[in-house]
Design a protein around this motif. Sequence first.
Motif, PDB file in Angstrom:
ATOM      1  N   ASP A   1      27.631  33.918  33.412  1.00 49.26           N
ATOM      2  CA  ASP A   1      29.019  33.464  33.308  1.00 49.26           C
ATOM      3  C   ASP A   1      29.877  34.500  32.580  1.00 49.26           C
ATOM      4  O   ASP A   1      31.023  34.748  32.957  1.00 49.26           O
ATOM      5  CB  ASP A   1      29.067  32.111  32.579  1.00 49.26           C
ATOM      6  CG  ASP A   1      30.465  31.527  32.581  1.00 49.26           C
ATOM      7  OD1 ASP A   1      31.022  31.347  33.684  1.00 49.26           O
ATOM      8  OD2 ASP A   1      31.010  31.253  31.491  1.00 49.26           O
ATOM      9  N   ALA A   2      29.317  35.119  31.561  1.00 44.54           N
ATOM     10  CA  ALA A   2      30.044  36.147  30.807  1.00 44.54           C
ATOM     11  C   ALA A   2      30.336  37.378  31.659  1.00 44.54           C
ATOM     12  O   ALA A   2      31.235  38.163  31.350  1.00 44.54           O
ATOM     13  CB  ALA A   2      29.255  36.540  29.566  1.00 44.54           C
ATOM     14  N   HIS A   3      29.563  37.548  32.748  1.00 45.74           N
ATOM     15  CA  HIS A   3      29.761  38.688  33.648  1.00 45.74           C
ATOM     16  C   HIS A   3      30.464  38.276  34.945  1.00 45.74           C
ATOM     17  O   HIS A   3      30.532  39.049  35.904  1.00 45.74           O
ATOM     18  CB  HIS A   3      28.412  39.339  33.980  1.00 45.74           C
ATOM     19  CG  HIS A   3      27.823  40.092  32.836  1.00 45.74           C
ATOM     20  ND1 HIS A   3      27.096  39.489  31.834  1.00 45.74           N
ATOM     21  CD2 HIS A   3      27.875  41.412  32.501  1.00 45.74           C
ATOM     22  CE1 HIS A   3      26.714  40.388  30.953  1.00 45.74           C
ATOM     23  NE2 HIS A   3      27.180  41.563  31.330  1.00 45.74           N
ATOM     24  N   GLY A   4      30.969  37.031  34.998  1.00 44.45           N
ATOM     25  CA  GLY A   4      31.675  36.574  36.184  1.00 44.45           C
ATOM     26  C   GLY A   4      30.768  36.280  37.358  1.00 44.45           C
ATOM     27  O   GLY A   4      31.197  36.355  38.516  1.00 44.45           O
ATOM     28  N   LEU A   5      29.499  35.942  37.092  1.00 48.48           N
ATOM     29  CA  LEU A   5      28.526  35.654  38.140  1.00 48.48           C
ATOM     30  C   LEU A   5      27.986  34.238  37.989  1.00 48.48           C
ATOM     31  O   LEU A   5      28.124  33.632  36.928  1.00 48.48           O
ATOM     32  CB  LEU A   5      27.357  36.655  38.074  1.00 48.48           C
ATOM     33  CG  LEU A   5      27.716  38.133  38.217  1.00 48.48           C
ATOM     34  CD1 LEU A   5      26.504  39.003  37.906  1.00 48.48           C
ATOM     35  CD2 LEU A   5      28.236  38.426  39.618  1.00 48.48           C
ATOM     36  N   VAL A   6      27.367  33.737  39.045  1.00 50.27           N
ATOM     37  CA  VAL A   6      26.727  32.424  38.988  1.00 50.27           C
ATOM     38  C   VAL A   6      25.268  32.569  39.421  1.00 50.27           C
ATOM     39  O   VAL A   6      24.917  33.451  40.209  1.00 50.27           O
ATOM     40  CB  VAL A   6      27.430  31.379  39.880  1.00 50.27           C
ATOM     41  CG1 VAL A   6      28.827  31.093  39.381  1.00 50.27           C
ATOM     42  CG2 VAL A   6      27.468  31.828  41.333  1.00 50.27           C
TER      43      VAL A   6
END
Length: 198
Positions: A19-24
């Motif tokens: 989430d901190a890297h914009g991924l799921v």
Amino acid sequence: MSALEDQTILRETATRVLDAHGLVLEDVEIRRGGGMPQVRLVVDLPEDQLGSVDLDTVADASRTLSEAVDADDAVLGSTPVLLEVTTPGVDRELTQPRHFRRSRGRLLALTVADGTSYRARLLAVHGEELHLRQEPGRDDRGRPVKLPPGTIERPVIPIADVRTARVEVEFDPPADLAQLLADAETTIADHPTAQKES
């Protein structure tokens, strides 16, 4: 139950880091062979985003996740494990509504419950329905293939009717793709009861 079998802490940790890297987190695959167990985390962009995952972002997330695993044995246990962070391959079967939402704008090969096959661009996902534009491709001389007379150019298909669906590799998507998607959303908003493929 071991950390590898439970996966609760692994999934919580991976979700927080990604989430901190914009991924799921799309999936967790665990392989046990003769050697070290392998844990493969499949990651993707959130379903409201178009495009492909940036591989530098995946590498950064992988490093951060490896550090978190090394710092806490509760994540994967104390036994050495090979951790891999990867993206879904282009040959991934589209099975969930979120897979289709992530594939807006892409060219798909679909088969529906009655056996009908489509080669169509996914313009929008509205509720549980796919809004498509059929694109039959080109013949062996490179000329555009025409749809048979009476064919619905823009079918609307319920996701529940889809039996198989995959993204087709495409090297030259339409230059006006963003406009096609915006127009589809406007059409759906203006005419929510578009004609459906029967």
